[in-house]
Write a protein that holds these residues in place. Structure first.
Motif, short mmCIF file in Angstrom:
data_model
loop_
_atom_site.label_atom_id
_atom_site.label_comp_id
_atom_site.label_asym_id
_atom_site.label_seq_id
_atom_site.Cartn_x
_atom_site.Cartn_y
_atom_site.Cartn_z
N THR A 78 -25.02 8.19 -21.09
CA THR A 78 -24.48 9.52 -21.37
C THR A 78 -25.31 10.53 -20.60
O THR A 78 -26.30 10.18 -19.96
CB THR A 78 -24.59 9.86 -22.86
OG1 THR A 78 -25.95 9.70 -23.26
CG2 THR A 78 -23.72 8.96 -23.70
N ARG A 79 -24.90 11.75 -20.67
CA ARG A 79 -25.71 12.82 -20.13
C ARG A 79 -25.91 13.86 -21.22
O ARG A 79 -24.97 14.17 -21.95
CB ARG A 79 -25.02 13.47 -18.91
CG ARG A 79 -25.04 12.59 -17.68
CD ARG A 79 -26.43 12.42 -17.12
NE ARG A 79 -26.43 11.43 -16.05
CZ ARG A 79 -26.74 10.14 -16.22
NH1 ARG A 79 -27.09 9.69 -17.40
NH2 ARG A 79 -26.72 9.32 -15.20
N PHE B 43 -34.23 11.35 -20.93
CA PHE B 43 -33.77 10.43 -19.90
C PHE B 43 -33.62 9.01 -20.45
O PHE B 43 -32.71 8.28 -20.07
CB PHE B 43 -34.73 10.42 -18.71
CG PHE B 43 -34.72 11.69 -17.94
CD1 PHE B 43 -35.90 12.26 -17.50
CD2 PHE B 43 -33.53 12.35 -17.66
CE1 PHE B 43 -35.90 13.44 -16.79
CE2 PHE B 43 -33.52 13.54 -16.95
CZ PHE B 43 -34.71 14.09 -16.51
N ALA B 44 -34.56 8.67 -21.32
CA ALA B 44 -34.48 7.34 -21.90
C ALA B 44 -33.18 7.17 -22.67
O ALA B 44 -32.47 6.16 -22.51
CB ALA B 44 -35.68 7.10 -22.83
N LYS C 162 -38.86 12.73 -20.63
CA LYS C 162 -38.70 11.28 -20.60
C LYS C 162 -37.89 10.76 -21.76
O LYS C 162 -37.14 9.79 -21.61
CB LYS C 162 -40.06 10.59 -20.49
CG LYS C 162 -40.96 10.78 -21.67
CD LYS C 162 -42.28 10.05 -21.45
CE LYS C 162 -43.13 10.23 -22.67
NZ LYS C 162 -43.82 9.06 -23.11
N ASN D 3 -30.24 6.98 -20.20
CA ASN D 3 -30.12 5.71 -19.49
C ASN D 3 -29.67 4.59 -20.41
O ASN D 3 -28.91 3.71 -20.01
CB ASN D 3 -31.46 5.33 -18.85
CG ASN D 3 -31.82 6.27 -17.73
OD1 ASN D 3 -30.93 6.82 -17.07
ND2 ASN D 3 -33.10 6.47 -17.53
N ALA D 4 -30.16 4.64 -21.60
CA ALA D 4 -29.83 3.56 -22.51
C ALA D 4 -28.38 3.63 -22.97
O ALA D 4 -27.72 2.59 -23.13
CB ALA D 4 -30.78 3.59 -23.72
#
Lengths: 533, 194
Positions: B142-143, B134-135, B131, B138-139
Motif C-alpha cells: 500500500t502507500r 515504509f515497512a 522506516k 512494503n509489507a
C-alpha cells in the motif's frame, strides 16, 4: 612478739573500721615475723620489711617474695623428715611436744590418725610406711601454717610424691568428716553418721575420688567441724562409729548378701572382720543369691513399670527431660545428609580435577530437532522506501498470478541456483575420487565455434604417438598468402619493390602520427565541433 | 457534478470541483515529471484536465473519444490522490487498476490525543526516518500518507485493512516491533494463500 599477741587479741569488729593504731601494730608484727624468718631465707632481697610509706599490697608482695622459697624449703624438709623420723625428735624434741599441747588442732589429729593407721593397714603396703610418718607430717604442716598466713594444703600439685600428698588430703578429709560426724552424732546419736562414714570410706579407696576429696576439703570449713566435735573427741570408741554391738551382727548378715567388694569396703576401718562368725557353704551362698534375686524381681514386678516400658507415653506421664536420657529409636524416612569429612572433600576435589583435565564436563547438549518440514522462506521487513511504484507492484503480482511460468527470480532463487552449481561441481570431483564406476561430467551443449579443427574427422590410421593436432596438413597450418621466396631467391627488382613498399609504409605512419599530435594540441572545441558536425 | 454525454460533440463541460484543503493554500504544482500522467490522462484515458485558478478548481472533461466514461472517475480519483499527497507513480496505479482505493481517517478517530501525546503518536506512526511507514507499505503493498493528523492509505481493499490495523495499533501505543511481528504473520498468511 607482743605485737603479734596484741593483734591476735583484738576483737574482730575492730578490724572493720580503719584505725591507724591497729595498722601500726600490724606493720610492727609483720616486721617482727619477717625478721624472724629472715635467717631461713638466704636469697631474700630485703633485709627487713619496709613498711614506712608502703601500702598493704606492697608489704604483702615483700612478704610473698620472702616466703616463697621458704615454703619450698620447708616442703623439702618435711619430705626429708618423713624418711628419717629420728631427726625430728633430735631437732625438735621437747619443743614439739610443747607445741602439741598448745594447739588444740593437733590433739584432735591424733585420734583420726589412729583410725588412719588402722585404715591404711588394709591398703597397699606403700602406705604402711607412711603410718608413722603421718603424725609427724601433720605436725610439720601445722608448724608451717603458723609461719604463713594461710597455706594451701590441697596437695593437688607441686608435691614430690603424688601419693603422699593425696594421702595427706585423705587424712584431712577424714578429720573433717569425722568432726562432722561427731557433731551429727551428738545431735542425732543414730547410725546415720556411721553410714555416712562407711560411704565415705568406700570412696576413699578409689584413687579417682581422692582429688575430689581434696577439692571438698577446700570447701569444708575445718574450723567449724573442729569446734563442734572438740569436746567429744576424747571419748571415741567403737560404738561411736558403728553403733551398739548388736547392730554389727545385723549388718554382718546384710553384708554377707552383698558383693565381696562392698564387704571389703565396709570392713575398712573397723574390726568387723572379727565379728563375722558365720561362714556359709557354697550351696547356701548360692541359695542366698537366688533368694535375693527373686525378692528383687518380685519387688520390681509389684511396683509399676518405668515409663519406657509403658507403651504410649505422653509428655505428662513421664518425668521432665527424661526422654533425653533414653536412647529413642526413630524411623528415618530420609537418608541422613552426608557427613562431610576430609576424605569426602578430597575425593570430590580429585574428581573435579580429573574432569577438568579430561575436559569432560557433562554439558547438556541440545537434542537435534528433526526437520519436520522445509524451512519457510521468511521475507525480510524492508524499511526503505520502495523503489517500484505501486502500479508496478500490482502489475507484477497480476502477472505472477496469471502467468505462472514467468515467475520472477527472487533473490533466494538466484542464491539457490548458485549453491546448486557449486555443489554439483563438488560432487563430481568427489565421485571421481570415490566411485568404482566413474560417471563423467555431463556434457553441457553450448554452441561455440572451434577453430582450426577439420570439418570432417576421418579416422586416420596413424601411430599412437602422433596427435590429432599434428595431423593437420601443412597447407592447413600455413598462414600467409602467395608465393614465399627466400631472401636469396629474390631478384633485384623484387628487392627494390620490397624496399619501396617499406618506405611508403613508414612515411604514411610518420605523417599520421604527426597529424595526430597536431590534433591533440588544438582546443577541444574543434573536436566537439567535429563531432557535432 | 458530472454529466455524461455522448462524445459526439463538445457540448457540456464537465466540471469537477475538488475539495480544497482547509488551510486555503494551493497544493503542490505538478512538476515536469508528471508529463506521463498527463499523457496517461490524455493519452489513454482521453480526459482533458485544466486548472481554474480563479475559482481554485481543477476541472476535468471527457473528450469525444473517451473510451469509457468511468475514466473520468478514475482521473478524478487520480487527481484526488495526488492532492492528498501520494506520488504520481503511486497515483497512476489508480488509473491502471480498478480495485485500488484510498481511505482516509484521522488520528482522533482512533484515540483522542492532545498536545505531546499527539506529536508522539505521529512520530510513532512514521518511525525514525519514516522506516516504520515504509515497512508497513512494503509489507502490505500500500502507500501511506501521513499529513499532520490525517492519514491516507492507497491500496487494495484487504491490504488497506491490514495497513489500517497496523496504524491503529501504533496510534494506540504498541511498540513498532510488535507491529512488525504482526505484519509478518499476516503477510505470510496472505502469501501462503497464493
Amino acid at each position: 612478739m607482743d605485737t603479734v599477741h596484741r593483734l591476735k587479741s583484738t576483737e574482730p569488729p575492730l578490724w572493720l573500721s580503719p584505725s591507724s593504731e591497729l595498722s601500726q601494730t600490724a606493720r610492727a608484727a609483720s616486721q617482727h615475723l619477717f625478721a624472724s624468718l629472715k635467717p631461713f631465707a638466704p636469697k631474700s632481697p630485703f633485709d627487713r620489711l619496709l613498711v614506712d610509706g608502703f601500702d598493704a599490697e606492697q608489704i604483702w608482695q615483700q612478704i610473698d617474695i620472702q616466703s616463697q622459697p621458704i615454703i619450698s624449703s620447708l616442703r623439702r624438709q618435711i619430705n626429708r623428715f618423713e624418711k628419717n623420723p629420728e631427726e625430728i625428735s633430735k631437732i625438735f624434741g621437747r619443743k614439739k611436744v610443747r607445741r602439741v599441747e598448745e594447739k588444740v588442732r593437733e590433739v584432735e589429729q591424733k585420734v583420726p590418725e589412729e583410725e588412719i593407721g588402722g585404715f591404711s593397714e588394709e591398703e597397699d603396703e606403700d602406705l604402711e610406711e607412711f603410718d608413722e610418718d603421718s603424725e609427724e607430717g601433720e605436725d610439720e604442716e601445722r608448724e608451717s601454717e603458723e609461719d604463713e598466713a594461710e597455706d594451701n594444703e590441697d596437695g593437688g600439685g607441686g608435691g614430690i610424691e603424688d601419693r603422699f600428698l593425696k594421702i595427706k588430703g585423705l587424712e584431712e578429709y577424714l578429720e573433717a568428716e569425722e568432726d562432722r560426724e561427731y557433731g551429727l552424732k551428738n545431735k542425732k546419736g543414730g547410725s546415720d553418721a556411721l553410714k555416712d562414714g562407711e560411704d565415705e570410706n568406700e570412696d576413699e579407696e578409689e584413687e579417682e575420688e581422692e582429688e575430689e576429696e581434696d577439692d571438698e576439703l577446700g570447701a569444708f570449713d575445718l574450723d567449724d567441724g573442729e569446734n563442734e566435735g572438740m569436746d567429744e573427741l576424747d571419748d571415741i570408741k567403737y560404738e561411736d562409729f558403728f553403733g551398739p554391738k548388736r547392730k554389727v551382727s545385723k549388718k554382718s548378715k546384710l553384708t554377707d548378701g552383698l558383693e565381696d567388694s562392698d564387704r571389703s569396703d565396709e570392713q575398712e576401718d573397723d574390726q568387723a572382720t572379727d565379728n563375722k562368725n558365720k561362714v556359709l557353704s557354697t550351696h547356701e551362698k548360692e541359695r542366698e543369691n537366688v533368694r535375693a534375686k527373686i525378692e528383687e524381681m518380685e519387688r520390681a514386678n509389684l511396683e509399676s513399670k518405668t515409663w519406657t516400658m509403658q507403651g504410649e507415653v505422653t509428655a505428662a506421664k513421664r518425668p521432665k527431660n527424661s526422654a533425653l536420657e533414653v536412647d529413642l529409636d526413630f524411623e528415618h524416612n530420609v537418608r541422613p545428609p552426608p557427613v562431610i569429612t576430609e576424605e569426602v572433600t578430597a575425593s570430590l576435589e580429585d574428581l573435579i580435577q580429573k574432569r577438568i583435565l579430561e575436559g569432560r564436563f557433562d554439558d547438556v547438549q541440545k537434542a537435534p530437532r528433526l526437520p519436520s518440514k522445509a524451512p519457510k522462506e521468511v521475507k525480510e521487513m524492508d524499511e526503505n522506501k520502495s523503489k517500484k511504484g505501486l502500479a508496478e507492484i500490482y502489475e507484477e503480482e497480476f502477472v505472477q498470478k496469471t502467468n505462472l511460468d514467468s515467475a520472477p527470480l527472487s533473490f533466494s532463487d538466484e542464491q539457490r541456483k548458485e549453491a546448486s552449481m557449486l555443489f554439483k561441481k563438488l560432487c563430481l570431483k568427489l565421485d571421481a575420487l570415490s566411485h568404482f564406476h566413474f560417471t563423467p561430467k555431463p556434457v553441457i551443449d553450448d554452441m561455440s565455434i572451434q577453430t582450426n579443427v577439420p570439418a570432417l574427422a576421418m579416422e586416420e590410421i596413424a601411430p599412437l604417438a602422433v596427435s590429432d593436432a599434428a595431423m593437420l596438413a601443412p597447407e592447413e597450418v600455413f598462414e600467409g598468402k602467395g608465393d614465399i621466396k627466400e631472401e636469396a631467391e629474390l631478384t633485384q627488382a623484387e628487392r627494390k619493390r620490397r624496399r619501396a613498399n617499406k618506405k611508403r609504409k613508414f612515411k604514411a605512419n610518420t605523417t599520421k602520427r604527426a597529424a595526430k599530435k597536431a590534433q591533440d594540441g588544438t582546443l577541444q572545441n574543434n573536436k566537439e565541433g567535429k563531432e557535432e558536425a | 457534478m458530472q454529466s455524461n454525454e455522448p462524445a459526439t460533440s463538445m457540448e457540456v463541460e464537465n466540471v469537477l470541483s475538488e475539495p480544497n484543503p482547509t488551510s486555503g493554500t494551493f497544493p503542490s504544482k505538478p512538476k515536469f515529471e508528471p508529463l506521463k500522467a498527463h499523457e496517461m490522462s490524455e493519452g489513454r484515458m482521453k480526459i482533458d484536465i485544466r486548472m481554474n485558478l480563479k475559482a481554485r478548481k481543477v476541472e476535468l472533461k471527457t473528450r469525444a473519444d473517451t473510451p469509457d466514461i468511468s475514466n473520468l472517475q478514475k482521473c478524478t480519483d487520480f487527481v484526488h490522490a495526488f492532492m492528498l499527497g501520494f506520488g504520481v507513480v503511486d497515483a497512476i496505479a489508480l488509473l491502471r487498476l480498478d480495485e485500488l482505493y484510498v481511505e482516509s481517517f484521522e488520528i482522533k478517530d482512533v484515540k483522542t490525543l492532545r498536545g505531546e501525546h499527539l506529536s508522539r503518536a505521529i512520530g510513532r506512526l512514521s518511525g525514525k526516518g519514516g522506516k516504520t511507514k515504509f515497512a508497513i507499505e512494503n509489507a502490505t503493498r500500500t502507500r501511506i500518507v501521513i499529513a499532520d493528523t490525517k492519514i491516507h492509505i492507497l491500496g487494495s481493499f484487504s491490504n488497506i485493512k491490514i495497513a489500517r490495523d497496523s496504524l491503529c495499533s501504533l496510534i494506540l501505543g504498541s511498540p513498532a516491533g510488535k507491529v512488525y511481528s504482526k505484519l509478518r504473520a499476516v503477510t505470510a498468511r496472505l502469501a501462503e494463500r497464493f
